[in-house]
Design an enzyme around this catalytic site. Sequence first.
Site, PDB file in Angstrom:
ATOM      1  N   ASP A  64       1.042 -11.952   7.100  1.00  0.00           N
ATOM      2  CA  ASP A  64      -0.385 -11.907   6.791  1.00  0.00           C
ATOM      3  C   ASP A  64      -1.170 -12.476   7.968  1.00  0.00           C
ATOM      4  OD1 ASP A  64      -2.848 -11.965   5.547  1.00  0.00           O
ATOM      5  OD2 ASP A  64      -2.461 -13.864   4.522  1.00  0.00           O
ATOM      6  N   ASP A  93      -7.408  -4.868  14.109  1.00  0.00           N
ATOM      7  CA  ASP A  93      -7.166  -3.419  14.004  1.00  0.00           C
ATOM      8  C   ASP A  93      -6.801  -3.138  12.549  1.00  0.00           C
ATOM      9  OD1 ASP A  93      -6.351  -0.825  14.279  1.00  0.00           O
ATOM     10  OD2 ASP A  93      -4.812  -1.223  15.785  1.00  0.00           O
ATOM     11  N   GLN A 115       0.832  -1.190   0.000  1.00  0.00           N
ATOM     12  CA  GLN A 115       0.000   0.000   0.000  1.00  0.00           C
ATOM     13  C   GLN A 115       0.878   1.256   0.000  1.00  0.00           C
ATOM     14  OE1 GLN A 115      -2.273  -0.736   3.586  1.00  0.00           O
ATOM     15  NE2 GLN A 115      -0.437  -1.254   4.718  1.00  0.00           N
TER      16      GLN A 115
END
Lengths: 281, 281, 281, 281
Positions: free
Chosen positions: B139, B157, B31
């Site tokens: 992951d 979260d 990301q």
Amino acid sequence: MDLWYTEKHSDNVGITMKTTGTLFSGKSEFQQLDIIDTLEYGKMMLLDGLVMVTERDEFVYHDMIAHPALFVHPEPKQVLVIGGGDGGSIREIMKHKGVELATLCEIDGLVIEKSIELLPSMACEIDGSNPRVKLHVDDGLAYIREHQNEFDIILVDSTDPIGPAVGLFEEDFYRLVFGALKEDGIMVAQSESPFYHAEIQKNMYKNLRAVFPIVEMYQAFIPTYPSGFWSFAFASKKYHPVKDFDRERAASRDFYTKYYNEDLHLGAFMLPTFAKENIAD
Amino acid sequence: MDLWYTEKHSDNVGITMKTTGTLFSGKSEFQQLDIIDTLEYGKMMLLDGLVMVTERDEFVYHDMIAHPALFVHPEPKQVLVIGGGDGGSIREIMKHKGVELATLCEIDGLVIEKSIELLPSMACEIDGSNPRVKLHVDDGLAYIREHQNEFDIILVDSTDPIGPAVGLFEEDFYRLVFGALKEDGIMVAQSESPFYHAEIQKNMYKNLRAVFPIVEMYQAFIPTYPSGFWSFAFASKKYHPVKDFDRERAASRDFYTKYYNEDLHLGAFMLPTFAKENIAD
Amino acid sequence: MDLWYTEKHSDNVGITMKTTGTLFSGKSEFQQLDIIDTLEYGKMMLLDGLVMVTERDEFVYHDMIAHPALFVHPEPKQVLVIGGGDGGSIREIMKHKGVELATLCEIDGLVIEKSIELLPSMACEIDGSNPRVKLHVDDGLAYIREHQNEFDIILVDSTDPIGPAVGLFEEDFYRLVFGALKEDGIMVAQSESPFYHAEIQKNMYKNLRAVFPIVEMYQAFIPTYPSGFWSFAFASKKYHPVKDFDRERAASRDFYTKYYNEDLHLGAFMLPTFAKENIAD
Amino acid sequence: MDLWYTEKHSDNVGITMKTTGTLFSGKSEFQQLDIIDTLEYGKMMLLDGLVMVTERDEFVYHDMIAHPALFVHPEPKQVLVIGGGDGGSIREIMKHKGVELATLCEIDGLVIEKSIELLPSMACEIDGSNPRVKLHVDDGLAYIREHQNEFDIILVDSTDPIGPAVGLFEEDFYRLVFGALKEDGIMVAQSESPFYHAEIQKNMYKNLRAVFPIVEMYQAFIPTYPSGFWSFAFASKKYHPVKDFDRERAASRDFYTKYYNEDLHLGAFMLPTFAKENIAD
């Protein structure tokens, strides 16, 4: 057309909304009034450039300014709204069939007029059709000075403490409200955001506690208000908003409330630590 | 310099904040990560352009993702955080002295690294100095698949259900979490805004109820998240978040919480009508 | 009220203007039409969300689309404007007393109607009071197909080559215009910004050169258009815009022009290197 | 990340640009310096929050502040730049092989330092590698007071007349510049936008005409400057910028200029009526 309304919540942060047009823009004797159309929140009323109500989230504000007091007081018959010229508070009060008369005392006739014309879903009970509703275009302070010992509930549905509403956050005003209430009366007033307006709140609750024996803050989520975290002051001569709350009566209400319910009533008074501490005695 | 960050919460509404600069901008394998400095909210971390945490209001999110489960479970010892690479959740967990080990499983090592460097007030317990904290850059799904029946509490979260976090909102994932919890374990997951994300919530709670016997939503005010009105899912094998809550134990906690407290714990589960209805069975 | 109109000139840059309200918003058969009021530029007309004209800077555009051709052609009598429904081009043409008839062929009647109502300083000559002006609400292509060999000057006062105006940038259209002009006729068309629309210009000038023997670009500053640097194409059968320009005739004009003058006429054709190179044969 | 820089050109209009980050932000003794990265214009330098130069359009400004004077003066050898710490003006001057020495007198050393580090395409000739360039970190007024009768050309490459540059728009300063020029010297100074800064221009040209026998305005398009329409003052002791311009010499230059050329030189002095009238004697 890329037309955006931005409300600065401080010099450094704000909310921004896509707008399709202005429906009304004008200056009354007291303030600038704009009604604009937004894609996300529907029609929106602004006073002096600040968001007052939007069609999409007004249900939160109006549920929460009206129902807590109306379900705590055992038999509210005479209710006064100071400010609230959009009519949303009166609309919620009218759902309580025991209320004999709700009086709206709004200083700015233009707000009432344009709400009736452009915001009918809020102003539906202030258009003259309901005999249980009385309108006074008048200064709230002047009005209550001449109507002492008359009301079961007074809702202070005001703007922020700038402009015409500044007097509505002071101790003198609260003394007048106290006098205008019957001996078991309740006042509710919008009390700004614990997140952005800590100083205003500190003073306001100090002023309230100098006048009323019972003063509690409760909270609601209002997306279009600064921070989305908003509060109301519950100031009462006799009834405590939690201890004297008849959960069963609220649960058996004969109308729908999209935000308020008998459990949320209680939860609304359970505040975050920082908000509670800020207004602690 | 008039530099403003705007996060669109939909095509038609957003929040806008004055910025003094970017402290980091980079793309990880997963990301886009940006850390910027804002005047109102201090340092702010963005993933794929969306606000994750800000220094000024992170206390709300981290209090509320961590303490409800930690005060409902009678003796939490093994706690897992999936996501949460900023370290704020771990910091709150560490305040519970009975916790023997808190494991952070974050897929993106860059988030951890830059949080340690630039957001030390959040990342203070994930910098390697605390032996009760273990980091896994991995992951979350893979990790819990191999750690079944191990945890008292799992906190999810995560980011929104787009990008790397999309799997964390699906039934298969919840089954894995269920298996990774001990027989009286509790999962808490951030569950978006009732105001803007009704459809996501509807699916998420349906998926959770297909797996867990006890599923409740609770709420918190987070000014920098869409609408300011946010929610968490409490999914539990045995303990109910309200009925099994030991108010006295929470009240006698030996650390300060700026948002959470023993009353707010209860109030957080008292939801507005529209939010409750949306996720009703 | 903090209401701002923003026009994106690309995904990454735009102009933003404070607005006091929308005067008209509506959809015609062809496009979205908005007329808004801005503090800096006065009333502004938008088509499909893009600025067409503003009261404050329209004098540049209308001076420059009209006067160069009207002062180069020795005796313009029949003038056609395609597009230009705001009336500004017609207003400038009417200042040339030798013009016997100016015809406005605008596809969208709503643009004409609302300009007459809300932008009278531009639309003053298209309100029906001037016998030297004829209005046709019609497609420009259809119109010129049936009016071959009629005009001394044709001004293509169109929107950008998206939406209803896309055909007005193609070779077929220029052939029709060529045919509609008398044997010494001149066409002028707005030709976008050399700074932002290099590719559109390259094609447009190639198409023009395939039809007209004389094709030159000239420039003007238009603050509310992308980059502020705008251009016009001068396409002519016989007269060259510089070599055949009678400076004395322009200098002795009997009306005031706030932007155009006899020297600027010449300077307008002296282009920056990059603009000239982009459209070089 | 939706990060936008907005420069207000007045209270009611501005330009807005998408930004990917800040490369430098700091306060010198004189002003706030920011260098940010934009998607449309590349790296951009801001002083006190206002755009000074961008990588994409600096070629216009630097071509136009430098070449007109350098091609009008028959044999420029000593050139002084006051301000211009980004180095772009010096870079253009260096293309004129006859120039023996170009001196940069910039008050703010931080501007020079950061330009060398972050804007190398502009600062390429001020990094110490070129013996024909001399740097002075000094106040321009102080410097020219001590260097009277020395320069063929002085370029005043200053910020707007606010902050450190305010003195550079006053008659006293122009007298010093006059003295610092040799008897056939030329000064060029950026002179703001005819569209937005009419009052500043009126005063500036009055001040210049009180000192110099020849004073002419010329124009250039600079998309990132207010209105996009910018101007320069050509103030000269002997040579007229148009009458004494050797078009052939300019046409046979041995370097590429993306904006400037021998025809544009002439056209730049052909001003719109309103701009000419505003500064008329």
